[in-house]
Write a protein that holds these residues in place. Sequence first.
Motif, short mmCIF file in Angstrom:
data_model
loop_
_atom_site.label_atom_id
_atom_site.label_comp_id
_atom_site.label_asym_id
_atom_site.label_seq_id
_atom_site.Cartn_x
_atom_site.Cartn_y
_atom_site.Cartn_z
N PRO A 198 6.53 11.69 -2.59
CA PRO A 198 5.47 11.21 -1.71
C PRO A 198 5.96 10.04 -0.87
CG PRO A 198 4.64 11.55 -3.94
CD PRO A 198 6.13 11.72 -4.00
N SER A 199 5.37 9.90 0.30
CA SER A 199 5.81 8.86 1.22
C SER A 199 5.66 7.47 0.62
CB SER A 199 5.01 8.94 2.53
OG SER A 199 3.62 8.77 2.26
N ALA A 200 4.69 7.30 -0.27
CA ALA A 200 4.52 6.00 -0.89
C ALA A 200 5.72 5.63 -1.74
CB ALA A 200 3.26 6.00 -1.75
N LEU A 201 6.29 6.64 -2.44
CA LEU A 201 7.45 6.36 -3.27
C LEU A 201 8.71 6.21 -2.43
CD1 LEU A 201 6.93 8.71 -6.33
CD2 LEU A 201 6.30 6.32 -6.07
N ILE A 202 8.79 6.95 -1.34
CA ILE A 202 9.95 6.82 -0.46
C ILE A 202 10.07 5.39 0.04
CG2 ILE A 202 10.85 7.46 1.80
CD1 ILE A 202 11.40 9.52 -0.26
N HIS A 203 8.94 4.77 0.33
CA HIS A 203 8.98 3.41 0.88
C HIS A 203 9.37 2.37 -0.17
CE1 HIS A 203 8.23 0.50 3.95
NE2 HIS A 203 7.50 -0.23 3.11
N GLU A 204 9.59 2.78 -1.40
CA GLU A 204 10.05 1.84 -2.40
C GLU A 204 11.45 1.33 -2.10
OE1 GLU A 204 6.79 1.22 -4.65
OE2 GLU A 204 8.74 0.32 -4.82
N LEU A 205 12.05 1.87 -1.07
CA LEU A 205 13.35 1.36 -0.64
C LEU A 205 13.25 -0.07 -0.13
CD1 LEU A 205 14.60 4.47 1.26
CD2 LEU A 205 15.25 3.72 -1.00
N SER A 206 12.06 -0.52 0.20
CA SER A 206 11.90 -1.89 0.65
C SER A 206 12.25 -2.83 -0.49
CB SER A 206 10.46 -2.15 1.11
OG SER A 206 10.14 -1.28 2.18
N PRO A 207 12.87 -3.99 -0.20
CA PRO A 207 13.29 -4.90 -1.26
C PRO A 207 12.11 -5.56 -1.92
CG PRO A 207 13.65 -5.90 0.88
CD PRO A 207 13.19 -4.50 1.14
N PRO B 259 8.39 -13.40 -1.44
CA PRO B 259 8.45 -12.73 -0.14
C PRO B 259 7.08 -12.64 0.52
CG PRO B 259 8.59 -11.12 -1.90
CD PRO B 259 8.63 -12.46 -2.55
N ARG B 260 7.09 -12.64 1.79
CA ARG B 260 5.84 -12.51 2.54
C ARG B 260 5.58 -11.04 2.82
NH1 ARG B 260 4.65 -15.13 8.51
NH2 ARG B 260 2.50 -14.34 8.73
N ARG B 261 4.40 -10.59 2.45
CA ARG B 261 4.05 -9.18 2.65
C ARG B 261 3.78 -8.92 4.13
NH1 ARG B 261 2.43 -6.15 -1.89
NH2 ARG B 261 2.33 -7.36 -3.81
N THR B 262 4.38 -7.87 4.60
CA THR B 262 4.11 -7.42 5.96
C THR B 262 3.01 -6.37 5.94
OG1 THR B 262 5.80 -5.69 5.83
CG2 THR B 262 6.53 -7.87 6.55
N ALA B 263 2.57 -5.98 7.14
CA ALA B 263 1.56 -4.93 7.20
C ALA B 263 2.07 -3.62 6.60
CB ALA B 263 1.13 -4.72 8.66
N ARG B 264 3.35 -3.37 6.80
CA ARG B 264 3.94 -2.16 6.21
C ARG B 264 3.95 -2.24 4.68
NH1 ARG B 264 9.50 -0.60 5.37
NH2 ARG B 264 9.81 1.65 5.65
N ASP C 95 2.05 -0.54 -0.62
CA ASP C 95 1.49 -0.92 -1.92
C ASP C 95 0.14 -0.25 -2.15
OD1 ASP C 95 3.68 -2.44 -2.39
OD2 ASP C 95 2.75 -4.34 -1.79
N PHE C 96 -0.66 -0.16 -1.11
CA PHE C 96 -1.95 0.51 -1.27
C PHE C 96 -1.75 2.00 -1.54
CE2 PHE C 96 -5.62 2.80 0.47
CZ PHE C 96 -6.64 2.22 -0.27
N SER C 97 -0.76 2.60 -0.88
CA SER C 97 -0.49 4.02 -1.12
C SER C 97 -0.03 4.26 -2.56
CB SER C 97 0.56 4.53 -0.13
OG SER C 97 0.13 4.36 1.20
N CYS C 98 0.84 3.39 -3.06
CA CYS C 98 1.30 3.52 -4.45
C CYS C 98 0.13 3.31 -5.42
CB CYS C 98 2.41 2.53 -4.74
SG CYS C 98 3.96 2.89 -3.89
#
Length: 419
Positions: free
Chosen positions: A21-30, A39-44, A49-52
Motif C-alpha cells: 500500500p502507498s502508506a507503507l511505501i512512504h515509510e522510506l521517509s526518515p 523532526p518537523r512534520r511536513t504536510a506529506r 501517518d494518517f494513511s498508516c
Amino acid sequence: MSTDESARAPQDFAGPRWLLPSALIHELSPDTHGAGRRPRRTARDWVVDFSCFLLSVVLGLAAATSLGDEPGLPHGFAVLDQTLGAVACAAVWLRRRWPVGLAVATVPVGLLSNTAGGAATVILFTLAVHRPFRYVAWIGGAQLALIPVFFWLRPDPDLPYAGVVAFTVLLTLTVIGWGMFVRSKRMLMLSLRERAHRAETEARLRAEQAQRLAREAIAREMHDVLAHRLTLLSVHAGALEFRPDAPREEIARAAGVIRESAHEALQDLREIIGVLRTGESDDAGGRPQPTLAALDALVAECREAGMKVTLDHRIADPAAVPASVGRTAYRIAQETLTNARKHAPGSEVTVRLAGAPGDGLTLTVTNPPPRSDVPPVPGSGQGLIGLTERATLAGGHLAHGPTPDGGFEVRCGLPWPRT
C-alpha cells in the motif's frame, strides 16, 4: 556515516508501488532529521501517518469482527484485545520516533491482541526500513516464534492451524524482506548521491587549482617581463641622476632607452591585462611569445643598456628547440640578466647555452662579485622562486647559489626530447 545514520538521511523512492500500500511505501521517509532534534512534520508526513493509522484501524476492525466467532473467548478478554488494538493503532503515530521501542512492545501485545496485528505489521515494516538488521533479526524472530503459539492458543475458526500459521509467517517475512529491500535501496541511493557530491567537489577543487595555476603563470610572466623593462628604466634613470654632467649624446641615448623600455613595459602590461579580462592564453592573440631564437636580441638589448654580456651559444639551430622549452629558457635568461643588472651592476655577465636532442638543454648564467662603487638595486628574491617553478613545470630543474669567488651562478637544465 554509519549504516543506521545513512538510512535516516532524506531520500525519495521511485520503486514499484503495486507491491505494498502507498502508506507503507512512504515509510522510506526518515524518522529524524538530526541527532537529538525532533523532526518537523511536513504536510506529506501528516498524510502518510494518517494513511498508516487508517490502514491499521481498518485491519484492526476487520479482526475485531471475528472475535465473536472465536469459541470460548471470554468477554473480558475480547475487550482487552480491542483495547490493546486501539492503543497499538494510536502508537502508529509515534513509530518514526521510537521504532525499536514500539516494535519490542508489539511482541507481547501481538500475542494477546488479534486486533493489533495491522499496527504491528506497520511498525515492523518501519523497523526494517529505519534500523539495522540486528534489530530486525531479534524482534522479527521473536514475532515469528510466537505466531504458532498465538494460533495454538486462539485457533482460527475457518482455516486449518498449519495453513494459517504458514500464511502469517510468510506475510511477516514478506514485510521484513520488503523493508530491508527498501533500506538497501535507500542506502544505495545515498551512496550514489554522496559519490556525485564528492565528484562535484573534486571538480570544483580542480577548477580552483587550475585557476590558481593560471594566476601563478600570469604572475610569473608579469614578473619576468616587467622586471626586465623596469630594471632598464631604473638603471638608466639612476645613471642620469648620478651623472647630470654626462655628455649630451649619452644623455640622449639613456633617454631613448628609457622611452623604449617604458613603451615595451606598457605594451606587455596591456597584453597581460587583456589576458586577465578575456581569459585567453598568450597563444590566442597578441604579440608572439619569445623563443630561443630571440636570445641574441635580448643580449643585444642588454648591451645597448650598458651591460657587459658574453654569450656562449653552442646550439647550431635554435629553431630546432621545442617552442615551450625555448620560451622557458628565454624567460630564465631574461630574469637572470635582470637580476645581474640589479644586484651586480657594472659586472660582466656570462651566458652559456648548450645541448642537443635527447641530452637536454643547459643554460648557465654567471656574474662576478658586484662592484663596491656602484649601489645595487634592492630585490625581494621572488624572481628566483618563479624561475624554479617555471623550470619545474617544464620538466626540468634549476639551481642557484654563490660561486667560490663571491659571484653568483644560475644553472638550469630543461628536457629536449628527440624528434
